[in-house]
Design an enzyme around this catalytic site. Structure first.
Site, short mmCIF file in Angstrom:
data_model
loop_
_atom_site.label_atom_id
_atom_site.label_comp_id
_atom_site.label_asym_id
_atom_site.label_seq_id
_atom_site.Cartn_x
_atom_site.Cartn_y
_atom_site.Cartn_z
N ASN A 55 5.37 -0.41 9.55
CA ASN A 55 4.46 0.36 10.39
C ASN A 55 3.96 1.58 9.63
OD1 ASN A 55 4.54 -1.08 12.95
ND2 ASN A 55 6.67 -0.42 13.13
N HIS A 63 2.28 -6.27 5.41
CA HIS A 63 3.72 -6.54 5.31
C HIS A 63 4.14 -6.81 3.87
CE1 HIS A 63 3.12 -7.60 9.68
NE2 HIS A 63 4.06 -6.67 9.70
N LYS A 114 3.96 4.98 -5.13
CA LYS A 114 5.36 4.77 -5.51
C LYS A 114 5.89 3.59 -4.70
CE LYS A 114 8.88 6.46 -7.95
NZ LYS A 114 9.42 7.78 -7.60
N HIS A 115 6.41 2.60 -5.37
CA HIS A 115 6.94 1.40 -4.72
C HIS A 115 5.91 0.76 -3.78
CE1 HIS A 115 10.79 2.05 -6.53
NE2 HIS A 115 10.93 3.22 -5.96
#
Length: 529
Positions: A423, A529, A280-281
């Site tokens: 993180n 990231h 999800k996302h």
């Protein structure tokens, strides 16, 4: 500016002869004179078409194994001459240069040579020189000249000529020129990228990337953003090469999330058993192995049932009927798997909006490749994260060593952490994630969020305690302080895997020993990231 321009003479020189004869016959039927080279000319003559050799036009034979044939003023003058410039017309008349109104060229198959693993010398021989030179000349002179570099433009060209009594409009020629320059740019990008790899040059002075339009999208991440999907010419099992069996068109976010899910599930060898990933996302909200695909899905779903709603599901084995039935119990956007049996397709047929994608296998998670990301004024380029560790790579740094079962879960959690936004904190137990903390600015926050989600799921599942009790935890980067590790211990974790390398490693190790944890270092980080 000139608008309608009749097509009287055409130069055809193609490596891929798909559709060539139909195009040439249609042009000849409209009275267009055909000029051609080598194998293209031979194919046209065999089909009974009248064609002039370029050697006849230039007065020079093809030479040097075909390397030199079109690089001549009789060709480039015919392409570049401005038809409304008196000096150009005088020069053409003085040197016997005839205009060329249409250029049809597709280039030597360099990309195909690279894809099949051809030798260095073979790849060099497949670099086209005359073709790009002609294409760029014709595209520059699009006020008067049509340039076709894509087989997909054969039919539109003939339709344009039919609609305009054998002529083409400026707007049409402009579109052809755009496609032509995009093609030569992509070709040069492929050559330069290959050469950088062949020379093992990690940071060439200039770096180019190119793509071919696969589909236009309704919008991007948000409705006010326009978007499109491009393929880069390489073959890698995944969303770009998948076959869509059903469902509405994929959105920008669907493609991004499906890629994330499939790249993660590929980390789990199907020969070692079924695995399921729910994303999800762009972050996994559940990952699990199981004795069956259905069990793997259920265990992944039980990690975070709330986030799984409207998610993307990736499987490492062909989808079967029982698993499809389980998936259909909630709303799912996309399912991607290396195949789907008839029973699964039948189950999904009742869900018209559910996209089902099948692939020709799984991507190799250890394959080399490049990734790039745009930033203001430029872009960053790096190797794909193909890092991998196994049990022999791990360094036990605590007094207690992990058990065999804990070690298996530590490696599982570490694999998942590689695909979670930093993180990243992953709690895992018995080959399934039981808590995922992603994308937080503080590692201790990720640790606590993952634990809290596990508590919520324990309540939803009617469990006496969260599944983080007795679990292992993976951190994509080192714990800079002991607080994150202690938060994991408070959640019930009994073993930890992390890269190590912090200035306070000794402090963190001491805290692990005091809490009775087993901890291993990987000496490898997985920031995402």
């Amino acid at each position: 500016m000139t608008n309608l321009v009749p097509v009287g003479r055409a130069l055809l020189s193609v490596s891929d002869k798909t559709g060539l004869l139909d195009l040439a016959k249609a042009l000849a039927a409209q009275g267009v004179e055909l000029i051609s080279t080598g194998g293209t000319a031979s194919a046209l003559r065999t089909a009974g078409l009248a064609v002039r050799d370029v050697a006849e036009v230039t007065g020079f034979p093809e030479m040097m194994d075909g390397r030199v044939k079109t690089l001549h003023p009789m060709v480039h003058g015919g392409l570049l001459a401005l038809r409304d410039d008196d000096e150009h017309l005088v020069a053409m008349a003085a040197h016997g240069i005839e205009p060329i109104d249409l250029l049809v060229v597709n280039l030597y198959p360099f990309e195909a040579a690279v894809a099949r693993g051809a030798s260095y010398d073979d790849c060099i021989e497949n670099i086209d020189i005359g073709g790009p030179a002609m294409i760029r000349a014709a595209a520059k002179n699009h006020r008067f000249v049509n340039v076709v570099t894509d087989i997909a433009d054969y039919a539109p060209l003939l339709a344009e000529m039919k609609a305009n009594d054998g002529a083409t409009s400026l707007a049409f020629r402009q579109k052809l020129a755009l496609t032509a320059y995009s093609r030569t740019a992509a070709y040069d990008a492929a050559v330069s990228g290959w050469m950088a790899g062949a020379l093992k040059e990690p940071a060439p002075r200039r770096r180019a990337f190119a793509g071919q339009l696969a589909s236009t999208l309704r919008y991007g991440e948000n409705p006010h953003q326009k978007a499109a999907f491009y393929t880069d010419g390489t073959w890698r099992a995944g969303v770009a090469t998948a076959r869509q069996l059903q469902g509405k068109e994929l959105s920008y976010n669907n493609i991004n999330d499906t890629d994330a899910a499939f790249e993660l599930v590929a980390e789990f060898d199907p020969a070692e058993g079924p695995a399921c990933v729910i994303v999800k996302h762009a972050n996994p909200c559940g990952v699990a192995r199981g004795a069956t695909l259905a069990e793997a899905y259920e265990r992944a779903f039980d990690c975070d049932r709330t986030s799984a709603f409207g998610g993307i599901i990736a499987l490492n084995q062909p989808l079967d009927g029982p698993t499809a039935e389980k998936i259909c119990e909630i709303f799912t956007e996309v399912v991607i798997a290396p195949g789907a049996d008839a029973a699964a397709r039948e189950v999904f047929s009742a869900k018209k909006n559910l996209r089902l994608l099948t692939t020709m296998g799984l991507p190799d998670p250890m394959a080399k490749g490049l990734m790039f990301k745009q930033v203001a004024g430029g872009f960053l380029v790096q190797d794909r994260d193909s890092g991998h560790v196994d049990a022999l790579d791990l360094k036990v740094v605590t007094q207690r060593k992990p058990t065999e079962a804990e070690l298996a879960d530590l490696l599982f959690a570490w694999t998942v952490a590689k695909h979670v936004k930093s993180n990243a904190i992953i709690y895992a137990r018995d080959g399934a994630t039981v808590g995922v903390g992603a994308g937080q600015m503080s590692r201790v926050d990720s640790t606590r969020i993952a634990a809290r989600k596990a508590q919520d799921m324990a309540q939803a599942l009617g469990l006496a305690q969260p599944l983080t009790v007795g679990s292992v935890v993976a951190s994509d980067a080192f714990f800079p302080f002991a607080d994150g590790l202690l938060a994991a211990a408070e959640a019930g974790a009994v073993a930890v895997i992390q890269p190590g390398g912090s200035m306070r490693d000794a402090e963190v190790i001491a805290a692990a020993d005091a809490a009775g944890l087993a901890m291993v270092f990987t000496d490898q980080r997985h920031f995402r990231h």
